[in-house]
Design a protein around this motif. Structure first.
Motif, PDB file in Angstrom:
ATOM      1  N   ALA A   1      -3.688   5.637  -6.139  1.00  0.00           N
ATOM      2  CA  ALA A   1      -3.010   5.219  -4.908  1.00  0.00           C
ATOM      3  C   ALA A   1      -1.502   5.195  -5.102  1.00  0.00           C
ATOM      4  N   ASN A   2      -0.796   5.256  -4.009  1.00  0.00           N
ATOM      5  CA  ASN A   2       0.674   5.152  -3.906  1.00  0.00           C
ATOM      6  C   ASN A   2       1.379   6.480  -4.216  1.00  0.00           C
TER       7      ASN A   2
ATOM      8  N   PHE B   1       3.305   3.650  -0.943  1.00  0.00           N
ATOM      9  CA  PHE B   1       2.746   2.338  -1.269  1.00  0.00           C
ATOM     10  C   PHE B   1       1.791   1.844  -0.182  1.00  0.00           C
ATOM     11  N   ASP B   2       0.576   1.554  -0.597  1.00  0.00           N
ATOM     12  CA  ASP B   2      -0.487   0.988   0.261  1.00  0.00           C
ATOM     13  C   ASP B   2      -0.979   1.927   1.362  1.00  0.00           C
TER      14      ASP B   2
ATOM     15  N   HIS C   1      -6.165  -2.809   1.865  1.00  0.00           N
ATOM     16  CA  HIS C   1      -5.376  -1.601   2.153  1.00  0.00           C
ATOM     17  C   HIS C   1      -6.296  -0.394   1.935  1.00  0.00           C
TER      18      HIS C   1
ATOM     19  N   ASP D   1      -5.643   2.734   0.724  1.00  0.00           N
ATOM     20  CA  ASP D   1      -5.174   3.859  -0.094  1.00  0.00           C
ATOM     21  C   ASP D   1      -6.079   4.253  -1.255  1.00  0.00           C
ATOM     22  N   ASN D   2      -7.037   3.422  -1.639  1.00  0.00           N
ATOM     23  CA  ASN D   2      -8.061   3.845  -2.599  1.00  0.00           C
ATOM     24  C   ASN D   2      -9.369   4.202  -1.898  1.00  0.00           C
TER      25      ASN D   2
ATOM     26  N   THR E   1      -4.185  -6.617 -10.429  1.00  0.00           N
ATOM     27  CA  THR E   1      -3.537  -6.158  -9.196  1.00  0.00           C
ATOM     28  C   THR E   1      -2.829  -7.320  -8.503  1.00  0.00           C
TER      29      THR E   1
ATOM     30  N   ARG F   1       1.033  -7.304  -7.524  1.00  0.00           N
ATOM     31  CA  ARG F   1       1.473  -7.455  -6.132  1.00  0.00           C
ATOM     32  C   ARG F   1       2.407  -8.668  -5.999  1.00  0.00           C
TER      33      ARG F   1
ATOM     34  N   ARG G   1       7.358  -3.202 -11.021  1.00  0.00           N
ATOM     35  CA  ARG G   1       6.126  -3.193 -11.809  1.00  0.00           C
ATOM     36  C   ARG G   1       6.297  -2.561 -13.192  1.00  0.00           C
TER      37      ARG G   1
ATOM     38  N   GLY H   1      -1.696   3.553  -8.637  1.00  0.00           N
ATOM     39  CA  GLY H   1      -2.018   2.278  -7.984  1.00  0.00           C
ATOM     40  C   GLY H   1      -1.060   1.202  -8.447  1.00  0.00           C
ATOM     41  N   ALA H   2      -1.633   0.036  -8.763  1.00  0.00           N
ATOM     42  CA  ALA H   2      -0.809  -1.072  -9.241  1.00  0.00           C
ATOM     43  C   ALA H   2      -0.617  -1.012 -10.748  1.00  0.00           C
TER      44      ALA H   2
HETATM   45  N1  HSE Z   1      -1.620   0.043  -3.125  1.00  0.00           N
HETATM   46  C1  HSE Z   1      -2.179  -0.946  -4.011  1.00  0.00           C
HETATM   47  C2  HSE Z   1      -1.060  -1.549  -4.841  1.00  0.00           C
HETATM   48  C3  HSE Z   1      -3.175  -0.260  -4.909  1.00  0.00           C
HETATM   49  O1  HSE Z   1      -0.193  -0.790  -5.293  1.00  0.00           O
HETATM   50  O2  HSE Z   1      -1.024  -2.763  -5.013  1.00  0.00           O
HETATM   51  C4  HSE Z   1      -3.871  -1.204  -5.847  1.00  0.00           C
HETATM   52  O3  HSE Z   1      -4.901  -1.864  -5.218  1.00  0.00           O
END
Ligand code: HSE
Length: 323
Positions: A29-30, A35-36, A147, A149-150, A192, A196, A243, A269-270
């Motif tokens: 994801a992302n 993002f999201d 969200h 995105d996954n 995660t 976040r 991150r 992703g995260a």
């Molecule tokens: N879009 C989410 C994030 C993906 O970056 O926190 C991880 O769940």
């Protein structure tokens, strides 16, 4: 007269248990600026088989990667999401056996929890001949994850944009040129929720413009395999700057991937996985990133994966009553 084999065959056919196997791909994801909302399915799969049994029992068997991280009681995420769907359907099997084959590392930024949520929802629906459509189930999965995105690319395959409109989710599958990506997953725990929590709640107008201009460029570059544009297109100011410092060596790993030939690099992703796009030199990129994590005392796993285009598969069959 019937032979013994015929008699055995007849017995097995009458003692069949209903069985459903759900195969769900990994997702990243992302991809930098998305993002999201943007995610990509990868050809690495978790497989879950649900067997309805006549005794009122729950048994869960987990094989493959990270088995020690997966609970085998009622707190198992696949069971919990399946259970939610049984409640919505108003029907459930007398008992359930879940066989979970994990090939996607748990908590790695490769969508393993999305595979559990989708497998639970689609498996329960198929096992009970439920009438929920894929789009109903995607809405439930998105609500569970927070969200799309996954879950959206995991369900549909390929590159998918998910647009939230209140509680509604609009899904836009996007064209992407066939290609391979490098994934490296350091052995480092980053939840995660913590990744976040590290993000600011407000962003500047400049940062919003920075990401808004790169997302369409990224979509275009992935569609046309325009690797020259990827380095700029995968830049992000919404989440990665906050991150990267949470993961030992990650900033150096980005630089090492680029030096080894990656055209674009992002946190998957995260995190803590890294995803890199490149026309070639995939093995060298994986080795360079692995070496940086090693210097930071982190073991890692790496894959060179094609993009997955089929999405989640359901196989329904009546199996022999062996459990
Ligand atoms: N879009 C989410 C994030 C993906 O970056 O926190 C991880 O769940």
């Amino acid at each position: 007269m019937k032979s013994n084999a015929d008699i055995k065959h007849t017995f097995l056919r009458t003692s069949m248990n209903k069985q459903v196997t759900i195969t769900v791909p990994a997702t990243s994801a992302n991809l930098g600026p998305g993002f999201d909302c943007l995610g990509l399915a990868l050809a690495l799969y978790n497989r879950v088989t649900f067997t309805a049994v006549s005794t009122p029992t729950l048994t869960i068997e987990v094989t493959g990667l990270d088995v020690e991280k997966v609970p085998t009681d009622e707190s198992n995420l696949i069971y919990q999401t399946a259970n939610c769907l049984f409640e919505r359907l108003g029907k459930r099997p007398s008992g359930l056996h879940i066989q979970q084959e994990n090939n996607i590392p748990v908590g790695s930024g490769l969508g393993s929890s999305s595979t559990a949520v989708l497998a639970g929802l689609l498996g329960a629906n198929a096992l009970m001949d439920g009438t929920f459509t894929r789009s109903d189930l995607l809405a439930l999965a998105t609500a569970e994850e927070g969200h799309p995105d996954n879950v959206a690319p995991a369900l549909l395959g390929g590159l998918v944009l998910g647009v939230m409109d209140g509680a509604e989710v609009h899904i836009e599958p996007l064209p992407i040129a066939p290609q391979q990506v490098v994934i490296v997953t350091p052995d480092f725990q980053l939840l995660t929720k913590d990744a976040r929590a590290a993000l600011p709640t407000q962003i500047s107008r400049q940062d919003a413009i920075f990401n808004a201009s790169r997302l369409p460029l990224l979509i275009r570059a992935l569609q046309t395999a325009d690797y020259d544009k990827l380095a700029m297109a995968m830049q992000d100011r919404l989440h990665q700057p906050y991150r990267l410092p949470l993961i030992p060596g990650m900033a150096d790993a980005f630089a090492a991937a680029t030096a080894a030939g990656a055209a674009g690099v992002a946190l998957s992703g995260a995190g803590p996985s890294l995803i890199a796009f490149a026309p070639d030199h995939h093995t060298e990129i994986a080795a360079a990133v692995t070496a940086v994590f090693q210097q930071n005392n982190l073991a890692s796993r790496s894959w060179i994966l094609p993009i997955e285009t089929s999405g989640t598969q359901i196989n329904k069959l009546a199996s022999q009553g062996t459990i």
